[in-house]
Scaffold this active site. Structure first.
Site, mmCIF file in Angstrom:
data_model
loop_
_atom_site.group_PDB
_atom_site.id
_atom_site.type_symbol
_atom_site.label_atom_id
_atom_site.label_comp_id
_atom_site.label_asym_id
_atom_site.label_seq_id
_atom_site.Cartn_x
_atom_site.Cartn_y
_atom_site.Cartn_z
ATOM 1 N N HIS A 167 0.824 -1.217 0.000
ATOM 2 C CA HIS A 167 0.000 0.000 0.000
ATOM 3 C C HIS A 167 0.854 1.262 0.000
ATOM 4 O O HIS A 167 0.451 2.291 0.523
ATOM 5 C CB HIS A 167 -0.961 0.025 1.196
ATOM 6 C CG HIS A 167 -1.680 -1.268 1.406
ATOM 7 N ND1 HIS A 167 -2.851 -1.587 0.755
ATOM 8 C CD2 HIS A 167 -1.363 -2.356 2.163
ATOM 9 C CE1 HIS A 167 -3.232 -2.802 1.122
ATOM 10 N NE2 HIS A 167 -2.342 -3.299 1.965
ATOM 11 N N SER A 288 15.627 20.772 -16.731
ATOM 12 C CA SER A 288 14.481 21.578 -17.113
ATOM 13 C C SER A 288 14.986 22.846 -17.772
ATOM 14 O O SER A 288 16.033 23.371 -17.408
ATOM 15 C CB SER A 288 13.671 21.915 -15.863
ATOM 16 O OG SER A 288 12.901 23.078 -16.076
ATOM 17 N N LYS A 294 16.524 20.965 -11.521
ATOM 18 C CA LYS A 294 15.874 19.698 -11.835
ATOM 19 C C LYS A 294 16.769 18.683 -12.525
ATOM 20 O O LYS A 294 17.595 19.014 -13.358
ATOM 21 C CB LYS A 294 14.677 19.955 -12.756
ATOM 22 C CG LYS A 294 13.625 20.834 -12.131
ATOM 23 C CD LYS A 294 12.686 20.045 -11.295
ATOM 24 C CE LYS A 294 11.534 19.600 -12.163
ATOM 25 N NZ LYS A 294 10.596 18.821 -11.376
ATOM 26 N N ASN A 296 15.419 15.199 -14.187
ATOM 27 C CA ASN A 296 14.194 14.410 -14.361
ATOM 28 C C ASN A 296 14.475 13.015 -14.913
ATOM 29 O O ASN A 296 15.282 12.872 -15.842
ATOM 30 C CB ASN A 296 13.242 15.134 -15.313
ATOM 31 C CG ASN A 296 12.831 16.491 -14.780
ATOM 32 O OD1 ASN A 296 12.720 16.674 -13.567
ATOM 33 N ND2 ASN A 296 12.632 17.445 -15.677
ATOM 34 N N GLU A 301 10.172 7.523 -17.313
ATOM 35 C CA GLU A 301 8.863 8.120 -17.589
ATOM 36 C C GLU A 301 8.395 7.783 -19.001
ATOM 37 O O GLU A 301 7.233 7.445 -19.230
ATOM 38 C CB GLU A 301 8.915 9.643 -17.408
ATOM 39 C CG GLU A 301 8.985 10.051 -15.940
ATOM 40 C CD GLU A 301 9.131 11.560 -15.757
ATOM 41 O OE1 GLU A 301 8.661 12.322 -16.607
ATOM 42 O OE2 GLU A 301 9.735 11.963 -14.757
#
Ligand code: ARG
Length: 467
Positions: A167, A288, A294, A296, A301
């Protein structure tokens, strides 16, 4: 798909021009043509044609001299295509007609005899199966590479504690190596699925001709042997029309992507500064354009995103098939782009991940901190009380009270004194503290499939033999 830049010359006659009184418009020509994408099966097309021609010669349906001319013409065509000199022609619709037309230009009547006892319907089904067989073998190799990367990385982390989650809440300690081995197992089943799919791909449709078989005395078994097919497609109508094997392939691919997508989701989460369990090598990330701080995780993704695209192809092919009456329908020409894109997406993803996994930089301090905050050894304390004679439900209750008390005071279970622990159950002895440690919790799960470092090392060893 790139825009076709293929010449459409008016002097070109289609293979069926004798039947028609007017040519199709350029738009229709472009709409119905498949050569821009199916030419990537040219090797399989040449291979299939040569096997067919050899069989025709063995059965005296064509002469040895025709066969020799066909072989020589196909050798020239192979050279031309490899050198990028072959002129693909939109007027000739697909890879099959382009090659056949060039063959005839090169060797004359022998080229025109090649299509005896054959149709593009069984030809294309054969080409796809040959292409898919090669592709499955390539995918199997890539899956293996990724499995190996997982094993190598797991080997460096057989003792590195990571919070195991249920969970998305800290549940029990596991080792990072154990966690990676979970993905190894998923990929092991993926390879089995592709292997199983390959058996059904590897059946020969050639000989079905357009739909009903042919009046020529063909020998399908010898063609199957020649092309490495394990079996024949036993019904001509089925052979030319079903693409279930391609759907199975996409389904197996969709499952691999599902596994990679789950892994990606974890990598993204772990790399978030809020969690900070890992870092990925810079070459898999981008910055970014506006926020200088950043980094990423673009590759995971995108893999998660591309999974949707592969699912789309699976559903596309299922839908393509569901309304088709027997036997071949032109709808089936739409099978190729989803199939090719599925394979390309999957292969690229696997290659990138095989490189990404060894570049995962683990941050054990962050993992350990999360374990401390999550009362990850609470189950171990309950198990300890059970071993001292308390029924499990009572043990669960006692430990739950202890956790609540820790929560109120803002401390960990191992920070409670012996007396404090005894206040929840008099069965607690001074041997309790070793079960409250992460290392003790890990070591105690000492059976096949468990997370103890010794078991993880044994699992890695077993897994190596399965590569
Ligand atoms: N290009 C076609 C395909 O991909 C080949 C078979 C065409 N057969 C036909 N009767 N039009 O399916």
């Amino acid at each position: 798909m790139t825009e076709p830049k293929l010449p459409a010359s008016p002097e070109n006659q289609s293979a069926w021009s004798g039947r028609f009184s007017e040519p199709v418009s350029d738009l229709v020509k472009r709409y119905t043509a498949s050569v821009f994408f199916d030419r990537r099966m040219w090797r399989q097309d040449v291979r299939g044609s040569l096997a067919h021609a050899r069989m025709l010669a063995r059965k005296n349906i064509i002469d040895e001299s025709d066969l020799a001319a066909i072989e020589q013409g196909m050798a020239t065509i192979t050279r031309e295509i490899e050198a990028g000199e072959f002129i693909w022609n939109l007027d000739d619709e697909d890879v099959h007609l382009n090659i056949e037309k060039r063959l005839t230009a090169l060797v004359g009547d022998a080229g025109k005899r090649l299509h005896t006892g054959r149709s593009r319907n069984d030809q294309v089904a054969t080409d796809i199966r040959l292409w898919l067989r090669d592709t499955i073998d390539e995918i199997d190799g890539q899956l293996r590479n990724l499995q190996k990367a997982l094993l190598d990385t797991a080997e460096s982390h057989t003792d590195t504690p990571l919070p195991g989650f249920t969970h998305l809440q800290v549940a029990q300690p596991v080792t990072f190596g154990h966690h990676l081995l979970a993905y190894f197992e998923m990929l092991r089943r993926d390879r089995e699925r592709f292997g199983d799919c390959r058996r059904r791909v590897n059946r020969l449709p050639l000989g079905a001709a357009a739909l009903a078989g042919t009046t020529f005395p063909i020998d399908r078994e010898s063609v199957a042997r020649d092309l490495g097919f394990e079996e024949l497609c036993e019904n001509s109508l089925d052979a030319v029309s079903d693409r279930d094997f391609a759907i199975e392939f996409c389904s197996a691919a969709a499952l691999v992507m599902t596994h990679i997508s789950r892994f990606s989701e974890e990598l993204i989460l772990w790399m978030s500064p809020r969690v900070g369990f890992i870092d990925l090598a810079d070459r898999f990330c981008t910055g970014s354009s506006i926020m200088p701080q950043k980094k990423n995780p673009d590759v995971p993704e995108l893999a998660r995103g591309k999974t949707g695209r592969v699912f789309g192809h699976l559903v596309g092919l299922l839908t393509l098939m569901k309304g088709q009456p027997l036997a071949y329908n032109k709808d089936n020409q739409e099978d190729k782009e989803p199939l090719f894109d599925t394979a390309d997406t999957l292969i690229d993803t696997l290659r990138i991940f095989a490189d990404l996994v060894p570049g995962i930089r683990v941050k054990p301090e962050a993992m350990a901190a999360a374990l401390r905050q999550g009362y990850a050894t609470a189950t171990d304390l309950a198990d300890y009380l059970v071993k001292k004679g308390l029924p499990f439900r009572d043990a669960h209750e006692a430990v739950a009270r202890a956790v609540r008390s820790c929560e109120e005071r803002g401390c960990e279970l191992s920070e409670l004194s012996l007396d404090e622990l005894r206040s929840f159950s008099p069965l607690v002895g001074d041997d309790v503290f070793e079960v409250l440690t992460v290392a003790g919790s890990l070591a105690a799960r000492d059976h096949i499939g468990g997370t103890s470092p010794a078991q993880v090392r044994a699992a890695i060893e077993r897994s190596r033999t399965r590569l």
